[in-house]
Each structure stands twice: as C-alpha cells, then as structure tokens.
Design a protein around this motif. Structure first.
Motif, PDB file in Angstrom:
ATOM      1  N   LYS A 211     -48.112  15.567  60.774  1.00  0.00           N
ATOM      2  CA  LYS A 211     -49.104  15.189  59.762  1.00  0.00           C
ATOM      3  C   LYS A 211     -48.416  15.081  58.415  1.00  0.00           C
ATOM      4  N   ARG A 212     -48.982  14.248  57.537  1.00  0.00           N
ATOM      5  CA  ARG A 212     -48.463  14.106  56.174  1.00  0.00           C
ATOM      6  C   ARG A 212     -49.637  14.071  55.209  1.00  0.00           C
ATOM      7  N   GLU A 213     -49.584  14.881  54.167  1.00  0.00           N
ATOM      8  CA  GLU A 213     -50.612  14.895  53.132  1.00  0.00           C
ATOM      9  C   GLU A 213     -49.911  14.714  51.784  1.00  0.00           C
ATOM     10  N   SER A 214     -50.448  13.832  50.942  1.00  0.00           N
ATOM     11  CA  SER A 214     -49.784  13.491  49.682  1.00  0.00           C
ATOM     12  C   SER A 214     -50.432  14.184  48.487  1.00  0.00           C
ATOM     13  N   PHE A 215     -49.587  14.587  47.539  1.00  0.00           N
ATOM     14  CA  PHE A 215     -50.006  15.121  46.252  1.00  0.00           C
ATOM     15  C   PHE A 215     -49.244  14.377  45.155  1.00  0.00           C
ATOM     16  N   ALA A 216     -49.632  14.627  43.912  1.00  0.00           N
ATOM     17  CA  ALA A 216     -48.906  14.095  42.747  1.00  0.00           C
ATOM     18  C   ALA A 216     -48.642  12.599  42.894  1.00  0.00           C
ATOM     19  N   LYS A 217     -49.715  11.870  43.224  1.00  0.00           N
ATOM     20  CA  LYS A 217     -49.661  10.406  43.363  1.00  0.00           C
ATOM     21  C   LYS A 217     -48.581   9.966  44.345  1.00  0.00           C
ATOM     22  N   GLY A 218     -48.470  10.709  45.447  1.00  0.00           N
ATOM     23  CA  GLY A 218     -47.563  10.308  46.518  1.00  0.00           C
ATOM     24  C   GLY A 218     -46.131  10.774  46.361  1.00  0.00           C
ATOM     25  N   ARG A 219     -45.811  11.500  45.278  1.00  0.00           N
ATOM     26  CA  ARG A 219     -44.416  11.917  45.060  1.00  0.00           C
ATOM     27  C   ARG A 219     -44.069  13.206  45.796  1.00  0.00           C
ATOM     28  N   ILE A 220     -45.093  13.986  46.126  1.00  0.00           N
ATOM     29  CA  ILE A 220     -44.874  15.240  46.850  1.00  0.00           C
ATOM     30  C   ILE A 220     -45.759  15.222  48.097  1.00  0.00           C
ATOM     31  N   GLU A 221     -45.250  15.762  49.189  1.00  0.00           N
ATOM     32  CA  GLU A 221     -46.024  15.755  50.424  1.00  0.00           C
ATOM     33  C   GLU A 221     -45.983  17.126  51.097  1.00  0.00           C
TER      34      GLU A 221
ATOM     35  N   ALA B 172     -42.540  19.388  49.794  1.00  0.00           N
ATOM     36  CA  ALA B 172     -41.315  18.973  49.099  1.00  0.00           C
ATOM     37  C   ALA B 172     -41.511  17.567  48.559  1.00  0.00           C
ATOM     38  N   GLN B 173     -40.583  17.148  47.704  1.00  0.00           N
ATOM     39  CA  GLN B 173     -40.548  15.743  47.315  1.00  0.00           C
ATOM     40  C   GLN B 173     -40.142  14.911  48.526  1.00  0.00           C
ATOM     41  N   VAL B 174     -40.568  13.656  48.538  1.00  0.00           N
ATOM     42  CA  VAL B 174     -40.334  12.791  49.695  1.00  0.00           C
ATOM     43  C   VAL B 174     -38.843  12.704  50.020  1.00  0.00           C
ATOM     44  N   LEU B 175     -37.992  12.599  49.005  1.00  0.00           N
ATOM     45  CA  LEU B 175     -36.548  12.495  49.219  1.00  0.00           C
ATOM     46  C   LEU B 175     -36.011  13.761  49.879  1.00  0.00           C
ATOM     47  N   ASN B 176     -36.517  14.925  49.466  1.00  0.00           N
ATOM     48  CA  ASN B 176     -36.055  16.193  50.038  1.00  0.00           C
ATOM     49  C   ASN B 176     -36.481  16.358  51.497  1.00  0.00           C
ATOM     50  N   LEU B 177     -37.603  15.747  51.863  1.00  0.00           N
ATOM     51  CA  LEU B 177     -38.039  15.811  53.259  1.00  0.00           C
ATOM     52  C   LEU B 177     -37.062  15.067  54.167  1.00  0.00           C
ATOM     53  N   ALA B 178     -36.573  13.933  53.698  1.00  0.00           N
ATOM     54  CA  ALA B 178     -35.570  13.186  54.473  1.00  0.00           C
ATOM     55  C   ALA B 178     -34.289  14.007  54.591  1.00  0.00           C
ATOM     56  N   MET B 179     -33.901  14.698  53.510  1.00  0.00           N
ATOM     57  CA  MET B 179     -32.713  15.551  53.535  1.00  0.00           C
ATOM     58  C   MET B 179     -32.914  16.734  54.475  1.00  0.00           C
ATOM     59  N   LEU B 180     -34.160  17.247  54.553  1.00  0.00           N
ATOM     60  CA  LEU B 180     -34.456  18.360  55.454  1.00  0.00           C
ATOM     61  C   LEU B 180     -34.190  17.958  56.904  1.00  0.00           C
ATOM     62  N   LEU B 181     -34.645  16.786  57.292  1.00  0.00           N
ATOM     63  CA  LEU B 181     -34.404  16.318  58.657  1.00  0.00           C
ATOM     64  C   LEU B 181     -32.910  16.220  58.936  1.00  0.00           C
ATOM     65  N   LYS B 182     -32.160  15.734  57.950  1.00  0.00           N
ATOM     66  CA  LYS B 182     -30.707  15.601  58.120  1.00  0.00           C
ATOM     67  C   LYS B 182     -30.041  16.963  58.245  1.00  0.00           C
ATOM     68  N   THR B 183     -30.469  17.917  57.400  1.00  0.00           N
ATOM     69  CA  THR B 183     -29.896  19.262  57.420  1.00  0.00           C
ATOM     70  C   THR B 183     -30.160  19.959  58.747  1.00  0.00           C
ATOM     71  N   LEU B 184     -31.362  19.742  59.282  1.00  0.00           N
ATOM     72  CA  LEU B 184     -31.733  20.392  60.541  1.00  0.00           C
ATOM     73  C   LEU B 184     -31.225  19.634  61.759  1.00  0.00           C
ATOM     74  N   GLU B 185     -30.442  18.586  61.472  1.00  0.00           N
ATOM     75  CA  GLU B 185     -29.871  17.754  62.545  1.00  0.00           C
ATOM     76  C   GLU B 185     -30.965  17.186  63.444  1.00  0.00           C
ATOM     77  N   ILE B 186     -32.110  16.891  62.797  1.00  0.00           N
ATOM     78  CA  ILE B 186     -33.189  16.193  63.497  1.00  0.00           C
ATOM     79  C   ILE B 186     -32.982  14.706  63.254  1.00  0.00           C
ATOM     80  N   THR B 187     -32.669  13.970  64.281  1.00  0.00           N
ATOM     81  CA  THR B 187     -32.402  12.548  64.124  1.00  0.00           C
ATOM     82  C   THR B 187     -33.707  11.819  63.861  1.00  0.00           C
ATOM     83  N   PRO B 188     -33.814  11.186  62.688  1.00  0.00           N
ATOM     84  CA  PRO B 188     -35.048  10.437  62.413  1.00  0.00           C
ATOM     85  C   PRO B 188     -35.217   9.320  63.447  1.00  0.00           C
ATOM     86  N   GLN B 189     -36.320   9.367  64.180  1.00  0.00           N
ATOM     87  CA  GLN B 189     -36.565   8.351  65.202  1.00  0.00           C
ATOM     88  C   GLN B 189     -37.054   7.073  64.528  1.00  0.00           C
ATOM     89  N   ARG B 190     -36.434   5.972  64.862  1.00  0.00           N
ATOM     90  CA  ARG B 190     -36.894   4.702  64.327  1.00  0.00           C
ATOM     91  C   ARG B 190     -37.822   4.058  65.343  1.00  0.00           C
TER      92      ARG B 190
END
Length: 370
Positions: A126-136, A193-211
C-alpha cells in the motif's frame, strides 16, 4: 461516507428516495429525508439553505449534476458530484465551471489511478501520500531470509537513513515500535519517508524492484478501461479477460493496443491458457467481490509477483488479510476519503492547528495525521 463524516462530528442530513435507507443509517446520528435529491422541495426540507456542502452520489451522473445545480442556485454551498461516465471525462473541467461544482469524483478512475500508482512499485502493498505527494507511508512484508528479519530497528536506521518504521503489524497485533524492536519474518511494516529514500530503502535491503511489463486484468469494467489506458501509455502490455461479448467489442475498439479475451476469468483453465503464470501482475476487477478474492488467491498460488484485488465490502479485507490478496483497493473508500479530505480543508483556518490529511490503516485501527 456517512460513517466517516459522522465519526468526525459533522451534522449530516441524508436524502434518499428509498425508504429502506432509514434502516441502514439508523446506527448513525444523522437526519434522513426520503425524496428526490434533485427536487428543490426535498432540498429545502433537508435544510439546503443552512448547509455548507451538498454531496450528490446517486447512481446517475445526470441526477447528481442536476442536484448540485439546483442546490447551488438556491443556496451558497459547496457542491460535490459523482460523475462516472467516461464520455464526460473531457468536458468535466468545463462542467465544473458551468455548473459551479466544487469537486467531481469518479470511483472507477480513482481506483485505476491508485492501482497504477501501486504497480509502479510492486514491492509495496500500500502507498499513502502526504505533503502533496513528497512523502509517503508504504506497507512492506518482511519475508523469510530478508535483511529485515531478526534485526532491531536501530540497525536498520544505521544502513537506511531518512526512513521511519512507524507501525508494525504482527499476527493481528499492532505495535508502534522503538529502536530496540526486533522485526520478524511475516511482519507487515509501515514505513514513512521521502519518495527518493523509499527507492534507496529497496536497494539497501537488496529487494530488487520488480518492473511490471505485462498485466493481466480480470473483468472489463470502467476501472479496467481507465487502468488499461494508463498502462498502455506507459508502455506496459495489457490483456483483459471479459465474458460479455458486447463489452469485449467495445474494449477492442477503445483499446486497440490491448489484447481482449472473451471468456470467464474465474475459470482457472482459461487463466492458465492466457499465461497467468507469465504475468508480472494480475488485477481482479469483476463486479463480484467473492470472484475477485478467489481469482487473486489463485494468482498468488501460481506465483504471480504482484496481485491487486478490488473489493467493495471492506469487511472482506480484514477477513483475508495476509492470505494472498496482495494490495486491496476499494473504489468507494478512495472516493469517501477524498471527500472527507475536502471537508477537512473547508474547516481549516489560518490560525493553524488544522488537520491537512488523515489516513486510516490496518483495518482503521491506526491513524496517521498531517
């Protein structure tokens, strides 16, 4: 919508032409008027002249717009109309201006946008947005063998900065964790987190973003049409299974780049023939909640990476929580939340201390406020 607004202590009057609505709403502290909501006489009986907001949400777009025009003509009120027909989509901006509508809502379009949003990051439930979409706030499941399993949160924060685990659901229990809380496989964590940090979280946890490259949609509803348009525009392959012959012809004409299959999407043999196991995502959008649930459970069983299930009856989401439904979407709930958000904005004052956004999560047992 009545339940959510009454919970926040608004004075509500409900107009409905069906007398049986009294039985449905008697548990809420609301006034009920039986009659035609587009009739001035009925609107006056309901107290339209003293109202701050009129919401027209009948099953007819035209009645909704007429109701709002009538109310606006005789009272200084905000008006919200539910307008669902795709044929009105291009003229909605002009209609809002001409009819004086404060807002229009489209459950199917909002559901399609939410599903598309989820398919961009399939790892998130699930994804919920705050701060006009900058934080989720996103929901993730801790898998067995994951780098998240069996570590205290303070260790996670050392390797993944800029995030906060604000809630953990474990076997139906909710915890607001501190830094010493140890995560376990099977936990559902809610991370902000900020949207950019969420992408970094997946990378740090070695979770391969599924395309997501290929999506199988079960049911050729309006939601399916809106979703397919967005997916095709994003370069994603779309296959829709629909059993109504005439609807298949309409979809084939409206979506020439999609594959339209005439058949019963609840038949597992047909799903296997149409390559459900090769799909990156399955989205169940039939008009029956039970059918959507069964198909989603089957898709999860055969190993589809991302499953999205549409339900209207929200009690189903808690019954089947964690059993393979993936991300659960309720068009009614999405629209109600948007209207409630608008009502809160009407009540905000320059003095501060106002609630800008509120999201209810985990079966409405947890609230996140901005």
């Amino acid at each position: 919508l009545t339940r959510q607004l009454s919970r926040e202590d608004h004075d509500i009057t409900v107009i409905d032409s069906n007398p049986r609505v009294n039985e449905t709403l008697e548990k809420y502290d609301v006034m009920i008027v039986n009659g035609n909501g587009a009739s001035l006489e009925t609107l006056r009986e309901a107290g339209v002249e003293e109202a701050d907001l009129v919401i027209a949400a009948t099953s007819s777009d035209e009645i909704n717009m007429l109701c709002c025009v009538t109310a606006k003509y005789f009272a200084d009120v905000h008006t919200i109309a539910r307008v669902r027909n795709p044929a009105y989509a291009e003229q909605l901006i002009r209609l809002r201006r001409e009819f004086g509508l404060s807002m229009t809502i489209n459950p199917e379009l909002q559901a399609a946008n939410e599903i598309f949003h989820l398919l961009q990051y399939p790892n998130f439930l699930k994804r919920e947005s705050f701060a006009k979409g900058r934080i989720e706030i996103v929901e993730l499941e801790v898998k067995a063998g994951s780098r998240l399993a069996d570590i205290p949160l303070h260790q996670l924060y050392q390797v993944a900065g800029g995030i906060l685990v604000c809630a953990v659901e474990r076997k139906g229990e909710i915890t607001i964790p501190n830094g010493s809380f140890v995560l376990q496989a099977g936990d559902h964590i809610h991370v902000t987190a900020q949207v950019l940090n969420l992408a970094m979280l997946l990378k740090t946890l070695e979770i391969t973003p599924q395309r997501v490259r290929q999506v199988l949609i079960i049911g050729g509803s309006r939601t399916a049409f809106h979703l397919a348009k967005r997916l095709i525009k994003a370069g994603i392959g779309v296959k829709i299974i629909e059993q109504d012959h005439q609807r298949c012809l309409e979809l084939a004409e409206q979506l020439p780049k999609a594959s339209i299959i005439e058949g019963d999407g609840s038949q597992f043999q047909l799903l296997a023939q149409e390559g459900i196991e090769e799909s990156n995502a399955v989205v169940t959008l039939t008009n029956m909640d039970e059918e959507n649930i069964v198909i989603s459970l089957y898709a999860n069983h055969v190993g589809v990476p991302k499953v999205v299930t549409k339900v209207n009856r929200l009690e189903y989401t808690n019954m089947f929580d964690g059993s393979g439904l993936g991300s659960v979407i309720s068009p009614r709930d999405l629209c109600s939340a948007n209207i409630v958000h608008y009502v809160r904005a009407m009540g905000n004052t320059p003095e501060g201390g106002s609630m800008l956004s509120l999201h209810r999560m985990i079966g409405e047992r947890l609230e996140a406020l901005e």
